[in-house]
Design an enzyme around this catalytic site. Structure first.
Site, PDB file in Angstrom:
ATOM      1  N   LYS A  64     -51.421   6.136  50.033  1.00 49.45           N
ATOM      2  CA  LYS A  64     -51.114   7.362  49.399  1.00 49.45           C
ATOM      3  C   LYS A  64     -51.189   7.376  47.892  1.00 49.45           C
ATOM      4  CE  LYS A  64     -47.929  11.449  50.167  1.00 49.45           C
ATOM      5  NZ  LYS A  64     -46.713  11.939  50.832  1.00 49.45           N
ATOM      6  N   SER A 139     -47.250  15.838  53.777  1.00 48.47           N
ATOM      7  CA  SER A 139     -48.106  15.674  52.558  1.00 48.47           C
ATOM      8  C   SER A 139     -49.117  14.535  52.500  1.00 48.47           C
ATOM      9  CB  SER A 139     -47.194  15.608  51.299  1.00 48.47           C
ATOM     10  OG  SER A 139     -46.530  14.511  51.487  1.00 48.47           O
ATOM     11  N   SER A 163     -43.414  14.071  55.717  1.00 48.96           N
ATOM     12  CA  SER A 163     -44.659  14.033  55.444  1.00 48.96           C
ATOM     13  C   SER A 163     -45.609  12.675  56.129  1.00 48.96           C
ATOM     14  CB  SER A 163     -44.644  13.770  53.739  1.00 48.96           C
ATOM     15  OG  SER A 163     -44.556  15.063  53.344  1.00 48.96           O
TER      16      SER A 163
END
Lengths: 457, 96
Positions: A64, A139, A163
């Site tokens: 990420k 997210s 997330s």
């Protein structure tokens, strides 16, 4: 490229070239913000020549883009870090690299991990792997999608309120949130320091166990890490599972309830003891979360000042203007909302009514969980109240977007390990996950249980 | 009950070092009022005599020896990240 064991032992260069080729084929999903092609190929050659060895030698992965990692900028999907070249790597990345894993690119996210759909990325949203007209979730949307599309066998995410688990559910992959403090957060862009944890996305529970076992452990550079405790294990015999009935009410999407009930049946068929239990404070968790987390966000995001690193606003005359304009231009609206909510709940006169109240409520939430864990080994609930939703469906109303995390935030507020397990699909073919929550430090047991259920499929 | 006006939001932005442009303010005011109203449902919960939890895994002050640990990151690495620099220092607009 489904699992780690499928690619391990192949030529590393071929693994990396295949992964990069796939990443380019699926470019329209916008799951990746950058590729670390040059560095990845160099490392692949070092693996093939025997210079780098380890449990993940030659296995490609994606981080990420809030993990500091070499080979491409670390942007957190925000303009203020658009050109930020990390001077160091996150401990989690270093540990995986030490075992020979090779990072091929950096995944899209909601800017600073604020959001539940990846629509808050300053660089555009990510499309769902199962249905490109739907959101990826967030997210860590990009990391979930690259795993679901078989670009890489595993990807890293961060989970502050769901997330990792929510996008895992939306894309049909495993998503693991460890106990608070199991994995070092050193070198990851901080969001809310009392709930942030680092975890992974995989295609199988086996792979999740392997990746988590490598990332786990005390880190001198992160004083909030726990002493080493993770040890892979197995589960034999009957397990007692409590199903949280407060998360299966009529306002939860029917397909989610159906998939959860089917999974419950599977648990019973496997000989486990399943009972309905009540955890009333689950319903108030989101209210606690949206006090505590913005408070911590406002503090953690104070460091982005346009002075020491990151993007600085142009044509400003005073220092105050430099701060104010750099931050206004560099953050997305959701970042500003959270920073300002945080400033509000921490301001004198409101502190007791909001922040202190929420931290007391958190104590009561932990007590309710602990009481259930006196009787049950694991708790089960859906991961998210709906399957993936459409683009723009929840962007006008922040509360609607926040509700997508209603079932994932409790594990963050309590520090407990949790995971989303792909369990079925909606009638429209959208993936639906179920969520296991375990007592603190029972990460390995939770993963072992997921492994045992995997063989039941 | 949260009563947050447009002016309050402008003030809150200033406290947060955010220089909002004018057309951001109305939207943010509406959102902040709605979010505060949502979280105020916590008011219904009795927390009398309950201790707050700030740290969820019971860690307390973690001490270490006060000794120099050499960092892999150098001063020049960090200075290179600054948007504007000169003579080994970061440049900013005039403060006084």
């Amino acid at each position: 490229m489904p699992t780690i064991s499928d690619v391990k032992g192949n030529s590393a260069r071929k693994n990396i070239e295949d992964a990069l080729k796939k990443a380019k084929e699926f470019e329209e999903y916008h799951a990746l913000l950058s590729l670390t092609e040059k560095r990845a190929l160099e490392r692949a050659d070092a693996v093939d020549s025997g210079e780098i060895t380890g449990k993940l030698a030659g296995v490609p992965f994606v981080v990420k883009d809030n993990y500091l990692a070499f080979g491409a900028p670390t942007t957190a999907a925000a303009k203020i870090l658009e050109n930020f070249d990390a001077p160091l790597q996150a401990t989690a990345v270093e540990k995986l690299e030490a075992e020979g894993a090779i990072c091929i690119g950096k995944a899209n996210l909601d800017a600073f991990a604020h959001g539940g759909s990846t629509e808050n990325s300053a660089f555009g949203p990510t499309k769902n792997a199962a249905d490109p007209t739907k959101v990826a979730g967030g997210s860590s949307g990009g990391s979930a999608v690259v795993t679901a599309l078989d670009i890489v066998p595993f990807a890293l995410g961060s989970d502050t309120g769901g997330s990792i688990r929510q996008p895992a559910s939306f894309n049909g992959v495993y998503g693991i949130k460890p106990t608070y403090g199991m994995v070092s957060r050193y070198g990851v862009v901080a969001m809310a320091s009392s709930t942030d944890v680092m975890g992974c996305f995989t295609k199988t529970a086996d792979d999740a166990e392997l990746v988590m076992s490598i990332m786990a452990g005390r880190d001198e550079k992160d004083m909030t890490t726990l002493p080493d405790y993770f040890e892979s294990t197995t589960v034999d015999g009957k397990v007692k599972i409590g199903v949280i009935k407060d998360t299966l009410t009529d306002d939860v999407d029917e397909s989610v309830r159906n998939v959860t009930n089917e999974y419950i049946q599977k648990l019973k068929d496997a000989g486990h003891e399943v009972e309905e239990v009540s955890l009333p404070l689950v319903k108030l968790s989101l209210a606690m979360y949206y006090i505590i987390v913005p408070a911590e966000v406002s503090s953690n995001l104070a460091r982005y000042d346009g002075i020491r690193y990151g993007r600085r606003a142009q044509n400003v005359k005073t220092l105050a203007e430099l701060y104010g304009r750099s931050r206004d231009e560099g953050f997305v609206t959701e970042n500003k909302r959270r920073i300002m909510i945080g400033s509000y709940v921490l301001s004198s006169g409101f502190f007791d009514a909001y922040y202190l109240k929420a931290q007391k409520a958190r104590t009561l939430l932990i007590q309710q969980f602990d009481e259930l864990f006196n009787k049950y080994d694991l708790l089960l609930m859906p991961t998210a109240p709906t399957p993936a939703f459409g683009f723009g469906e929840n962007t006008d109303d922040p509360i609607k977007m926040y509700l997508s995390d209603a079932m994932t935030v409790p594990a963050n507020l309590t520090g407990m390990p949790a995971m989303s397990i792909p369990a079925g699909t909606s009638p429209d073919g959208l993936p639906v996950g179920v969520q296991l929550v375990a007592p603190r430090k029972a990460d390995a047991k939770m993963l072992a249980f997921a492994k045992s259920m995997e063989t039941q499929r | 009950m949260a009563n947050v006006s447009r002016d309050d939001v402008v003030k809150l932005a200033a406290l947060s070092n955010l220089q909002l442009v004018d057309d951001e303010v109305d939207g943010l005011t509406k959102d902040i009022v709605n979010i505060l109203q949502y979280v105020e449902q916590l008011g219904e919960l009795d927390t009398e005599g309950v201790e707050p939890t700030y740290q969820v895994v019971d860690l307390e002050n973690i001490m270490r020896e006060d000794e120099v640990i050499t960092s892999e990151v150098t001063t020049s690495d960090l200075l290179a990240l600054a948007p504007d620099q000169a003579e080994n220092q970061i440049k900013v607009p005039k403060v006084l």
